[in-house]
Scaffold this motif. Structure first.
Motif, PDB file in Angstrom:
ATOM      1  N   UNK A  58       0.866  -1.217  -0.140  1.00  0.00           N
ATOM      2  CA  UNK A  58      -0.218   0.224  -0.082  1.00  0.00           C
ATOM      3  C   UNK A  58       0.799   1.282   0.114  1.00  0.00           C
ATOM      4  N   UNK A  59       1.913   1.313   1.010  1.00  0.00           N
ATOM      5  CA  UNK A  59       2.957   2.468   0.869  1.00  0.00           C
ATOM      6  C   UNK A  59       3.968   2.482  -0.048  1.00  0.00           C
ATOM      7  N   UNK A  60       4.124   1.358  -0.760  1.00  0.00           N
ATOM      8  CA  UNK A  60       5.481   1.255  -1.507  1.00  0.00           C
ATOM      9  C   UNK A  60       5.329   2.256  -2.751  1.00  0.00           C
ATOM     10  N   UNK A  61       6.520   2.998  -3.004  1.00  0.00           N
ATOM     11  CA  UNK A  61       6.925   3.962  -3.803  1.00  0.00           C
ATOM     12  C   UNK A  61       6.544   5.378  -3.253  1.00  0.00           C
ATOM     13  N   UNK A  62       6.411   5.508  -1.700  1.00  0.00           N
ATOM     14  CA  UNK A  62       6.465   6.788  -1.107  1.00  0.00           C
ATOM     15  C   UNK A  62       7.773   7.090  -0.907  1.00  0.00           C
ATOM     16  N   UNK A  63       8.169   8.531  -0.587  1.00  0.00           N
ATOM     17  CA  UNK A  63       9.574   8.766  -0.528  1.00  0.00           C
ATOM     18  C   UNK A  63      10.006   8.396   1.035  1.00  0.00           C
ATOM     19  N   UNK A  64      11.283   8.395   1.406  1.00  0.00           N
ATOM     20  CA  UNK A  64      11.701   7.826   2.365  1.00  0.00           C
ATOM     21  C   UNK A  64      11.253   8.992   3.565  1.00  0.00           C
ATOM     22  N   UNK A  65      11.257  10.196   3.118  1.00  0.00           N
ATOM     23  CA  UNK A  65      10.937  11.132   4.158  1.00  0.00           C
ATOM     24  C   UNK A  65       9.434  11.587   3.915  1.00  0.00           C
ATOM     25  N   UNK A  67       5.664  12.453   4.523  1.00  0.00           N
ATOM     26  CA  UNK A  67       5.109  13.260   5.513  1.00  0.00           C
ATOM     27  C   UNK A  67       3.686  12.713   6.076  1.00  0.00           C
ATOM     28  N   UNK A  68       3.164  12.948   7.168  1.00  0.00           N
ATOM     29  CA  UNK A  68       1.954  12.476   7.704  1.00  0.00           C
ATOM     30  C   UNK A  68       0.728  12.671   6.710  1.00  0.00           C
ATOM     31  N   UNK A  69       0.569  13.897   6.040  1.00  0.00           N
ATOM     32  CA  UNK A  69      -0.411  14.336   4.982  1.00  0.00           C
ATOM     33  C   UNK A  69      -0.251  13.077   3.861  1.00  0.00           C
ATOM     34  N   UNK A  70       0.844  12.990   3.387  1.00  0.00           N
ATOM     35  CA  UNK A  70       1.141  12.172   2.232  1.00  0.00           C
ATOM     36  C   UNK A  70       0.710  10.493   2.525  1.00  0.00           C
ATOM     37  N   UNK A  71       1.148  10.260   3.721  1.00  0.00           N
ATOM     38  CA  UNK A  71       0.509   8.765   4.339  1.00  0.00           C
ATOM     39  C   UNK A  71      -1.003   8.802   4.273  1.00  0.00           C
ATOM     40  N   UNK A  72      -1.597   9.700   4.889  1.00  0.00           N
ATOM     41  CA  UNK A  72      -3.130   9.880   4.868  1.00  0.00           C
ATOM     42  C   UNK A  72      -3.738   9.811   3.512  1.00  0.00           C
ATOM     43  N   UNK A  73      -3.026  10.473   2.735  1.00  0.00           N
ATOM     44  CA  UNK A  73      -3.577  10.706   1.357  1.00  0.00           C
ATOM     45  C   UNK A  73      -3.451   9.175   0.346  1.00  0.00           C
ATOM     46  N   UNK A  74      -2.410   8.760   0.710  1.00  0.00           N
ATOM     47  CA  UNK A  74      -2.301   7.288  -0.004  1.00  0.00           C
ATOM     48  C   UNK A  74      -3.160   6.227   0.523  1.00  0.00           C
ATOM     49  N   UNK A  76      -6.095   7.155   1.900  1.00  0.00           N
ATOM     50  CA  UNK A  76      -7.459   7.499   1.539  1.00  0.00           C
ATOM     51  C   UNK A  76      -7.482   6.904  -0.178  1.00  0.00           C
ATOM     52  N   UNK A  77      -6.378   7.091  -0.863  1.00  0.00           N
ATOM     53  CA  UNK A  77      -6.576   6.776  -2.302  1.00  0.00           C
ATOM     54  C   UNK A  77      -6.936   5.041  -2.550  1.00  0.00           C
TER      55      UNK A  77
END
Length: 182
Positions: A58-65, A67-74, A76-77
């Motif tokens: 689910x989280x693969x491809x997100x950058x190492x740094x 943010x919480x906002x990006x995690x929540x957005x991923x 939600x997608x």
């Protein structure tokens, strides 16, 4: 890390009662655990987060740094509560923008573009200030051949769906805005 594991093994080998009755032993274990300095703990935490992100489909491809906002957005997608739009920026790589498919206006989309672009520049260590007022004055957002002109219009009205590609189009100068009535 080895010291913590060693201390934990020591603690596990003793009875709980023995530890509770022996405060000196408790302090030894606590001292061993606090020997890691701040930098080592930060590095260890970052490595752990990176490993979790890399191993989670689910989280693969997100950058190492991330943010919480990006995690929540991923998340939600993945749950179908948000869509990902791609902004084609010409020579620059496409920028993925996550927005809600419901009640998102063109203005909300512009704000999301601003947030994602700023974060992208920060990650690339580019210290360039963008005048968004200038950008929106000189360019329209475009979906296909449709210009997103009305900031208050819902993006659904333009037919924008998941994985749609947007791009910038230079605004045409409107001559004779005020027409004289004879």
């Amino acid at each position: 890390m080895d010291k913590i594991q060693c201390a934990l093994k020591d603690a596990e080998s003793k009875d709980k009662e023995d530890l509770e009755n022996n405060p000196i032993r408790k302090e030894e274990i606590i001292d061993k655990c606090t020997e890691l300095d701040h930098d080592k703990l930060v590095k260890l935490t970052k490595e752990t987060i990176y490993n979790i992100i890399e191993n989670d489909p689910l989280l693969f491809g997100l950058p190492a740094d991330v943010t919480i906002e990006e995690l929540k957005a991923q998340i939600a997608v993945a749950q179908g509560q948000a869509i990902t739009l791609y902004l084609n920026r010409g020579e620059l790589p496409k920028l993925g923008i996550v927005v809600s498919p419901h009640n998102t206006t063109v203005l909300d989309l512009k704000k999301a573009i601003k947030r994602h672009t700023t974060l992208s520049l920060k990650r690339e260590k580019v210290k360039k200030k963008i005048s968004w007022r200038h950008v929106w004055k000189k360019y329209h957002l475009c979906f296909g051949n449709v210009r997103l002109i009305n900031d208050n219009e819902n993006i659904k009205a333009y037919g924008i769906t998941n994985k749609a590609e947007l791009h910038y189009v230079k605004r045409r100068r409107e001559k004779n805005k005020l027409m004289k009535h004879s």
